[in-house]
Design a protein around this motif. Sequence first.
Motif, PDB file in Angstrom:
ATOM      1  N   TRP A 244     114.030  74.258  67.339  1.00 52.32           N
ATOM      2  CA  TRP A 244     115.105  73.615  68.103  1.00 52.32           C
ATOM      3  C   TRP A 244     114.584  72.353  68.784  1.00 52.32           C
ATOM      4  N   TRP A 245     113.302  72.371  69.124  1.00 50.99           N
ATOM      5  CA  TRP A 245     112.687  71.230  69.811  1.00 50.99           C
ATOM      6  C   TRP A 245     111.489  70.719  69.002  1.00 50.99           C
ATOM      7  N   GLU A 246     111.656  70.687  67.699  1.00 45.70           N
ATOM      8  CA  GLU A 246     110.553  70.265  66.834  1.00 45.70           C
ATOM      9  C   GLU A 246     110.110  68.843  67.129  1.00 45.70           C
ATOM     10  N   THR A 247     111.041  67.981  67.503  1.00 46.65           N
ATOM     11  CA  THR A 247     110.680  66.593  67.806  1.00 46.65           C
ATOM     12  C   THR A 247     109.713  66.521  68.990  1.00 46.65           C
ATOM     13  N   GLY A 248     109.810  67.464  69.911  1.00 51.06           N
ATOM     14  CA  GLY A 248     108.875  67.495  71.029  1.00 51.06           C
ATOM     15  C   GLY A 248     107.476  67.866  70.579  1.00 51.06           C
ATOM     16  N   TYR A 249     107.384  68.690  69.527  1.00 49.80           N
ATOM     17  CA  TYR A 249     106.082  69.083  68.999  1.00 49.80           C
ATOM     18  C   TYR A 249     105.321  67.879  68.465  1.00 49.80           C
ATOM     19  N   PHE A 250     106.053  66.876  67.986  1.00 49.68           N
ATOM     20  CA  PHE A 250     105.401  65.684  67.444  1.00 49.68           C
ATOM     21  C   PHE A 250     104.679  64.881  68.520  1.00 49.68           C
ATOM     22  N   ARG A 251     104.868  65.269  69.791  1.00 49.12           N
ATOM     23  CA  ARG A 251     104.207  64.585  70.901  1.00 49.12           C
ATOM     24  C   ARG A 251     103.111  65.434  71.536  1.00 49.12           C
ATOM     25  N   THR A 252     102.776  66.542  70.907  1.00 51.16           N
ATOM     26  CA  THR A 252     101.735  67.410  71.448  1.00 51.16           C
ATOM     27  C   THR A 252     100.358  66.979  70.957  1.00 51.16           C
ATOM     28  N   MET A 253      99.330  67.586  71.558  1.00 54.68           N
ATOM     29  CA  MET A 253      97.947  67.244  71.207  1.00 54.68           C
ATOM     30  C   MET A 253      97.659  67.489  69.729  1.00 54.68           C
ATOM     31  N   ASP A 254      98.179  68.611  69.186  1.00 56.43           N
ATOM     32  CA  ASP A 254      97.918  68.940  67.783  1.00 56.43           C
ATOM     33  C   ASP A 254      98.305  67.794  66.856  1.00 56.43           C
ATOM     34  N   ILE A 255      99.391  67.136  67.171  1.00 48.98           N
ATOM     35  CA  ILE A 255      99.885  66.060  66.315  1.00 48.98           C
ATOM     36  C   ILE A 255      99.293  64.718  66.711  1.00 48.98           C
ATOM     37  N   GLN A 256      99.238  64.416  68.004  1.00 50.06           N
ATOM     38  CA  GLN A 256      98.840  63.080  68.449  1.00 50.06           C
ATOM     39  C   GLN A 256      97.345  62.801  68.320  1.00 50.06           C
ATOM     40  N   HIS A 257      96.516  63.836  68.544  1.00 50.98           N
ATOM     41  CA  HIS A 257      95.080  63.571  68.661  1.00 50.98           C
ATOM     42  C   HIS A 257      94.213  64.236  67.604  1.00 50.98           C
ATOM     43  N   ASP A 258      94.651  65.358  67.042  1.00 45.36           N
ATOM     44  CA  ASP A 258      93.812  66.081  66.086  1.00 45.36           C
ATOM     45  C   ASP A 258      94.069  65.591  64.665  1.00 45.36           C
ATOM     46  N   ARG A 259      92.999  65.155  64.014  1.00 40.21           N
ATOM     47  CA  ARG A 259      93.135  64.637  62.658  1.00 40.21           C
ATOM     48  C   ARG A 259      93.344  65.781  61.661  1.00 40.21           C
ATOM     49  N   ALA A 260      93.812  65.409  60.484  1.00 38.59           N
ATOM     50  CA  ALA A 260      94.186  66.405  59.473  1.00 38.59           C
ATOM     51  C   ALA A 260      92.965  66.841  58.674  1.00 38.59           C
ATOM     52  N   GLY A 261      92.217  67.780  59.252  1.00 39.65           N
ATOM     53  CA  GLY A 261      91.066  68.343  58.574  1.00 39.65           C
ATOM     54  C   GLY A 261      91.162  69.859  58.546  1.00 39.65           C
ATOM     55  N   PHE A 262      90.055  70.499  58.235  1.00 37.61           N
ATOM     56  CA  PHE A 262      90.029  71.959  58.099  1.00 37.61           C
ATOM     57  C   PHE A 262      90.551  72.648  59.347  1.00 37.61           C
ATOM     58  N   ILE A 263      90.146  72.176  60.522  1.00 39.25           N
ATOM     59  CA  ILE A 263      90.477  72.865  61.766  1.00 39.25           C
ATOM     60  C   ILE A 263      91.982  72.966  61.982  1.00 39.25           C
ATOM     61  N   ILE A 264      92.734  71.959  61.546  1.00 35.64           N
ATOM     62  CA  ILE A 264      94.185  71.970  61.718  1.00 35.64           C
ATOM     63  C   ILE A 264      94.886  72.514  60.470  1.00 35.64           C
ATOM     64  N   ILE A 265      94.502  72.027  59.300  1.00 34.34           N
ATOM     65  CA  ILE A 265      95.198  72.414  58.070  1.00 34.34           C
ATOM     66  C   ILE A 265      94.966  73.891  57.758  1.00 34.34           C
ATOM     67  N   TRP A 266      93.703  74.336  57.772  1.00 35.80           N
ATOM     68  CA  TRP A 266      93.441  75.758  57.531  1.00 35.80           C
ATOM     69  C   TRP A 266      94.059  76.588  58.641  1.00 35.80           C
ATOM     70  N   GLY A 267      93.968  76.095  59.863  1.00 32.26           N
ATOM     71  CA  GLY A 267      94.514  76.840  60.989  1.00 32.26           C
ATOM     72  C   GLY A 267      95.997  77.124  60.862  1.00 32.26           C
ATOM     73  N   THR A 268      96.748  76.136  60.410  1.00 27.24           N
ATOM     74  CA  THR A 268      98.199  76.313  60.327  1.00 27.24           C
ATOM     75  C   THR A 268      98.637  77.015  59.046  1.00 27.24           C
ATOM     76  N   MET A 269      97.894  76.833  57.966  1.00 25.41           N
ATOM     77  CA  MET A 269      98.324  77.379  56.688  1.00 25.41           C
ATOM     78  C   MET A 269      97.717  78.754  56.368  1.00 25.41           C
ATOM     79  N   VAL A 270      96.623  79.125  57.048  1.00 28.05           N
ATOM     80  CA  VAL A 270      96.000  80.434  56.795  1.00 28.05           C
ATOM     81  C   VAL A 270      95.933  81.265  58.074  1.00 28.05           C
ATOM     82  N   TRP A 271      95.372  80.693  59.138  1.00 26.28           N
ATOM     83  CA  TRP A 271      95.205  81.445  60.378  1.00 26.28           C
ATOM     84  C   TRP A 271      96.543  81.900  60.948  1.00 26.28           C
ATOM     85  N   VAL A 272      97.538  81.011  60.960  1.00 24.78           N
ATOM     86  CA  VAL A 272      98.849  81.390  61.495  1.00 24.78           C
ATOM     87  C   VAL A 272      99.465  82.544  60.700  1.00 24.78           C
TER      88      VAL A 272
END
Length: 433
Positions: A244-272
């Motif tokens: 419902w507030w996905e646009t707000g997520y685009f302003r969080t640390m995960d999106i603004q500061h963390d680059r698209a590497g293992f820590i984020i991509i694996w985290g969201t696609m496997v860990w979650v």
Amino acid sequence: MRIGAQLKHTVIPLSLMLLCPPFAMLMAYTGTQLHGSFAGLLSFLKEEGFLKGVWHIWSPVFFGTKSAWLIIGTFALTQLLFIKLLRGPRNEGPETATGFIPVYKANGRASFFLTVALYWLFSFKLKWFSPAILYDHFVEIIGALNFTVLVFCLVLYFKGRFFPSSNDTVVTGNFIYDYWRGTELYPSVCGWNVKHFTNSRFGMMAWLLIIISFAAKQDELHGITDGMFISLALQVWYISQFFWWETGYFRTMDIQHDRAGFIIIWGTMVWVPAIYTSPSLYLVHHPLTLGWVPAGIIFIIGAFSILAKNLSNRQRLRVRETNGNTAVWGKPPRIIRAKYVNSKGEQKENILLASGYWGVARHFHYAGEILGALCWSIPALFSGFYPYFYVTYLTILLVHRVNRDDRKCSLKYGIYWDEYRKLVPWKILPGVY
């Protein structure tokens, strides 16, 4: 300093990349085959030997199976098409230090409802496949995702080095660290924003469908219990709030500061999918009954905690979007106009909100997130640690993030952050932390 840098940039990332994928497999195996018993897992690994035991679990599904690939491929393609084809207004993320402005199509709500509707239609109504299909192939799916993401992160590493989508790219020359952290901040592939897809439409939407499938499996085996119903309802409420507030997520640390590497991509696609769903997975084989009065109390506490978490994020965003010309809890907001210097040497200003939720604690929204997760885990009635692994991990993660944020903000805002800490001394929960 060299030893510290080596640990930070090589040893720790490499250790985590070697440990996390097999751990996700062990969690999936324990939840489905051992009914969430860590004692059973330890006994199995002791008997087989740790490495042999892990290989025994992982090797049959290391590359996934045909069923797993069909499920993952269908789901991923559907979500990619939804991003492109469903109508939604244009939404711009925050401008980066290099001047790049990421653009998103804000159609998360439509994607959420259509995804649930299609799953219900094809499984429950038309019976093209069992509603419990994701449970029945869960270990295979996690195996396939592990392999897929390891390769995908390698592709993103080389893309960032040789075909970056923007100037927001960092290559240190240390392959392990660059693979771990990522090279690009906002990689785009064939017009799709990678983090929009992986973090939001894949990870969060997979979480949604998996817990629905787990509930269907419990219903198939034992009949649905009030515990599973409340746990499922709270998680669906949490995930629906996210979209419902996905646009707000685009302003969080995960999106603004963390680059698209293992820590984020694996985290969201496997860990979650493997870890965030574990409370529901445990309940499949533990059909515990709470009674509707306790269940109702747990739901109310959890629902309001999740709502407070989201309202606090919106509150801060509204204050910043209106430049402080708004009301917070019926009063003019108490704000600090913090000046800072960006990477270009330009002086900028940001608003630090010190009233409303943000006057209670500097990260009060994390208290709502932790309490919400605890409430959808409590239906397990403390019959084992497995269903509480996620909320334990979440608490450690958020406490670490609070301290990391505090250090970053102190360096960024200096005396303004010192002033803010005096106004709001507590980090997450007054009187506690």
